[in-house]
Design an enzyme around this catalytic site. Structure first.
Site, PDB file in Angstrom:
ATOM      1  CE  LYS A 262      -4.099   1.951   0.421  1.00 20.22           C
ATOM      2  NZ  LYS A 262      -5.050   1.978  -0.707  1.00 20.22           N
TER       3      LYS A 262
ATOM      4  CG  ASP B 272      -6.500  -0.403  -2.582  1.00 23.31           C
ATOM      5  OD1 ASP B 272      -5.461  -0.725  -3.195  1.00 23.31           O
ATOM      6  OD2 ASP B 272      -6.806   0.781  -2.371  1.00 23.31           O
TER       7      ASP B 272
ATOM      8  CG  ASP C 283      -4.415 -13.348   8.501  1.00 26.31           C
ATOM      9  OD1 ASP C 283      -4.835 -14.456   8.129  1.00 26.31           O
ATOM     10  OD2 ASP C 283      -4.616 -12.891   9.642  1.00 26.31           O
TER      11      ASP C 283
END
Ligand code: NAD
Length: 375
Positions: free
Chosen positions: A194, A226, A250
């Site tokens: 990110k 995202d 995760d």
């Protein structure tokens, strides 16, 4: 052929864990000789089974046995019987402590959609068919371990803080591993971050670019987490090896699991980047291998659990820890063939298909794997 020998510690754990692990062991026993290897197995308890027998989720001497093995094969831990216990006494504490003791910093979750199961995914068959990717998740750093991590209350109200730290060395070792893995796959690495917002992600991206220069034959790109989450289920075939920090891994590894149609199909490996003690080469990696699913208490003891996640975990062990790529290929091909023949355990059977038992599925895969190896 010179026979090589390997010591494997089996940790069945709880629920369906021992059931599926027995099938992985049976496969290894069958495939050893034709593949030119001898496997010596030892067993220990972990999770609820260890709590019941020894009062702790894993004994120190059993952790020591894991450290001395060439690889560890695990079933699953946990179940409602032990849910009332505190965080450090629960079955999961045994697994977390073991991962730490073994220094496992990389979690590998391959997701391959077998043709015969392309219709089992909740996504359209045309989207998932042919998907074959591997999520490589950093396991020891990031938000889950960063300090400060705390909750406080003052006159203005409740506060909480978690911290996301990464050192360049932690990024370098996991990204480097991802490139090495891609070298024996389709030669593509996607680094997920990110970097448009987070400092840690900017560092991650910088280091990833530096590492990529060592691997000019591997295609390399970056993806923001995202939009990557969307691409993963809209264009999963875009990906080969995906590498990312702990929290992103995760989440995205669970998202990727949906592609395969059932949790029971999925294997995993956790590696520490060093060769097993008795390995003759530095290319082999010490690891712990386990199916992605949990102890499935709802179907435990019924001999209906899908053994494929555990069997493919054993296959990963052969590939990464023992450098037995040919045997691993044979097992994976055998799984594909068994599915093509219509073998279905209950979790992957669609209406009208009569499910087979755990041992029926496993026995067919063993036969096909041996035939593959001697073909
Ligand atoms: N690594 C681990 O050991 C691990 C991972 C996840 C959950 N758990 C533990 O397992 C217990 C059960 O957790 P859960 O129900 O959330 O997850 P789960 O993975 O055990 O089960 C989820 C669903 O998938 C099915 N399923 C799982 N494995 C299957 C298989 N091999 N064949 C056919 N169906 C299968 C189950 O029947 C259930 O309906 C909990 O105690 C949890 O903490 C352990």
């Amino acid at each position: 052929m010179t026979e090589r020998s390997f010591r494997i510690l089996l940790l069945g754990g709880d629920g369906v864990g021992p059931e599926v692990l027995n099938e992985a062991k049976a496969l290894l026993e069958t495939i050893g000789e034709p593949a030119g290897a001898r496997f010596a197995f030892s067993e220990a308890l972990i999770g609820g089974a260890a709590i019941d027998a020894h009062g702790v989720p894993m004994r120190d001497e059993d952790v020591e046995a894991a450290l001395n093995a060439d690889a560890v094969l695990l079933g699953a831990v946990g179940g409602p019987k032990w849910d009332h216990l505190g965080k450090t006494e629960r079955p999961e504490a045994g697994l977390l402590g073991l991962r730490k003791a073994l220094g496992l910093f990389a979690n590998l979750r391959p997701v391959k959609v077998f043709d015969a199961l392309a219709n089992n995914s909740p996504l359209k068959a045309g989207v998932v068919r042919g998907s074959d990717l591997m999520v490589v998740r950093e396991l020891t750093g990031g938000l889950y371990f960063g300090q400060p991590s705390a909750r406080t209350t003052d006159e203005s109200g409740r506060h909480a803080v978690d911290t996301l730290p990464y050192h360049e060395s932690e990024v370098e070792r996991i990204v480097d591993l991802a490139f090495r893995l891609a070298g024996s796959r389709r030669k593509k690495v996607t680094s997920v971050d990110k970097a448009n917002v987070l400092n840690t992600s900017q560092l991650w991206r910088e280091v990833a670019i530096e590492v990529s220069r060592k691997y000019p034959d591997i295609t390399f790109d970056h993806a923001l987490v995202d939009s990557c989450a969307m691409r993963l289920i809209s264009r999963p075939r875009d990906f080969d090896v995906m590498v990312m920090e702990n929290l992103f891994g995760d989440i995205l590894s669970d998202e990727a699991a949906v592609l395969a149609g059932s949790l029971g199909m999925l294997p995993s490996a956790s590696l520490n980047g060093r060769p097993p003690r008795r390995s003759g080469t530095t290319a082999a990696l010490f690891g712990m291998y386990e199916p992605v699913h949990g102890s499935a208490p709802d179907i435990a003891g019924q001999s209906i659990a899908n053994p494929i996640g555990a069997i493919l975990s054993a296959s990963m062990m052969l590939r990464f820890s023992f450098e037995m790529g040919e045997a691993a290929d044979a097992i994976e091909a055998a799984v594909g063939q068994a599915l093509e023949e219509g073998m279905r355990t209950v979790d992957i059977a669609t209406s009208g298909e009569v499910p087979v038992s755990t041992s029926q599925m496993s026995s067919r895969i063993r036969t096909l794997a041996v035939a593959q190896l001697s073909a």
